[in-house]
Design a protein around this motif. Structure first.
Motif, PDB file in Angstrom:
ATOM      1  N   LEU A 232      26.009  24.714  43.098  1.00  0.00           N
ATOM      2  CA  LEU A 232      25.986  25.340  41.411  1.00  0.00           C
ATOM      3  C   LEU A 232      27.813  25.270  41.843  1.00  0.00           C
TER       4      LEU A 232
ATOM      5  N   GLU B 218      30.461  27.431  36.543  1.00  0.00           N
ATOM      6  CA  GLU B 218      28.429  26.245  35.797  1.00  0.00           C
ATOM      7  C   GLU B 218      27.580  27.987  35.823  1.00  0.00           C
ATOM      8  N   VAL B 219      27.495  28.253  36.999  1.00  0.00           N
ATOM      9  CA  VAL B 219      26.557  29.580  37.290  1.00  0.00           C
ATOM     10  C   VAL B 219      27.169  30.822  36.167  1.00  0.00           C
TER      11      VAL B 219
ATOM     12  N   VAL C 274      28.756  31.402  33.252  1.00  0.00           N
ATOM     13  CA  VAL C 274      28.215  30.056  32.061  1.00  0.00           C
ATOM     14  C   VAL C 274      27.263  30.033  31.475  1.00  0.00           C
ATOM     15  N   THR C 275      26.612  29.356  32.371  1.00  0.00           N
ATOM     16  CA  THR C 275      24.330  29.380  31.998  1.00  0.00           C
ATOM     17  C   THR C 275      24.097  30.656  32.842  1.00  0.00           C
TER      18      THR C 275
ATOM     19  N   ASP D 277      24.978  32.607  28.828  1.00  0.00           N
ATOM     20  CA  ASP D 277      24.474  32.028  27.655  1.00  0.00           C
ATOM     21  C   ASP D 277      23.431  32.738  27.696  1.00  0.00           C
ATOM     22  N   GLU D 278      22.396  32.322  28.782  1.00  0.00           N
ATOM     23  CA  GLU D 278      20.777  32.486  29.064  1.00  0.00           C
ATOM     24  C   GLU D 278      21.120  34.157  28.964  1.00  0.00           C
TER      25      GLU D 278
ATOM     26  N   ALA E  13      17.794  33.118  33.225  1.00  0.00           N
ATOM     27  CA  ALA E  13      18.997  32.657  33.370  1.00  0.00           C
ATOM     28  C   ALA E  13      18.981  31.929  34.843  1.00  0.00           C
TER      29      ALA E  13
ATOM     30  N   VAL F  41      16.799  28.887  34.262  1.00  0.00           N
ATOM     31  CA  VAL F  41      17.458  27.398  33.662  1.00  0.00           C
ATOM     32  C   VAL F  41      18.084  27.094  34.791  1.00  0.00           C
ATOM     33  N   LEU F  42      18.828  27.653  35.487  1.00  0.00           N
ATOM     34  CA  LEU F  42      20.170  27.097  36.955  1.00  0.00           C
ATOM     35  C   LEU F  42      19.347  26.550  37.688  1.00  0.00           C
TER      36      LEU F  42
ATOM     37  N   LYS G 280      18.925  23.108  36.544  1.00  0.00           N
ATOM     38  CA  LYS G 280      19.850  22.382  36.839  1.00  0.00           C
ATOM     39  C   LYS G 280      20.229  21.889  38.246  1.00  0.00           C
TER      40      LYS G 280
END
Length: 125
Positions: A32, A36-37, A39-40, A43-44, A104, A107-108, A111
Motif C-alpha cells: 500500500l 493510499e493509506v 487518504v483512506t 476518509d475513515e 480505517a 478498510v485498509l 484493500k
C-alpha cells in the motif's frame, strides 16, 4: 499565548497517534502506498479526529473559564504541568477515540487483501 501552545500541543499529541497507526499499517501492508493509506485514514477516521477536536476545544474552554474566574493554579501546573497534560490528552484522547470509532485499519486490510490475492506471499503480521 497559552491558548496557542495548548492547541499546538494537543495537535502534536493527536499527530503522534495518527502517525503511529499509519506506520503500523504500512509495515503490515508494504504494497500500500503512503498516499493510499493516508487518504483512506482521513476518509475513515473523520469521526475520531472530530472527537479529538472536541477534546481540544474543551481544554481551551476550561482554560478560559479558569482565567475568567481567576482561579489560582499551583505554580508547577501553571508553568509546565498544563502543557504536559494537553500533550498526553491529545495522544490518549485520539487513541481512545480511534479504538472505539476506528474503521480505517479494517478498510485498509480489505484493500491490502485484494492486492495480495494472486501473489505468492501474504501481508506481514
Amino acid at each position: 499565548m497559552d491558548y496557542i501552545f495548548i492547541s499546538l500541543l494537543m495537535g502534536l499529541g493527536v499527530w503522534f497517534h495518527i502517525m503511529q497507526r499509519v506506520s503500523s499499517v504500512r509495515k503490515r501492508y508494504p504494497k500500500l502506498k503512503f498516499r493510499e493509506v493516508w487518504v483512506t485514514f482521513l476518509d475513515e477516521e473523520w469521526d475520531s479526529l472530530f472527537v479529538s477536536g472536541l477534546v481540544c476545544f474543551s481544554c481551551l474552554l476550561a482554560l478560559k473559564i479558569i482565567r475568567y474566574n481567576e482561579v489560582i493554579l499551583p505554580d508547577w501546573f501553571e508553568n509546565w504541568g498544563m502543557y504536559v497534560l494537553v500533550l498526553v490528552l491529545g495522544y490518549a484522547g485520539q487513541r481512545l477515540a480511534y479504538r472505539y470509532l476506528g474503521t480505517a485499519e479494517k478498510v485498509l486490510a480489505e484493500k491490502a487483501n485484494t492486492m495480495y490475492k494472486g501473489c505468492d506471499h501474504e501481508p506481514k503480521q
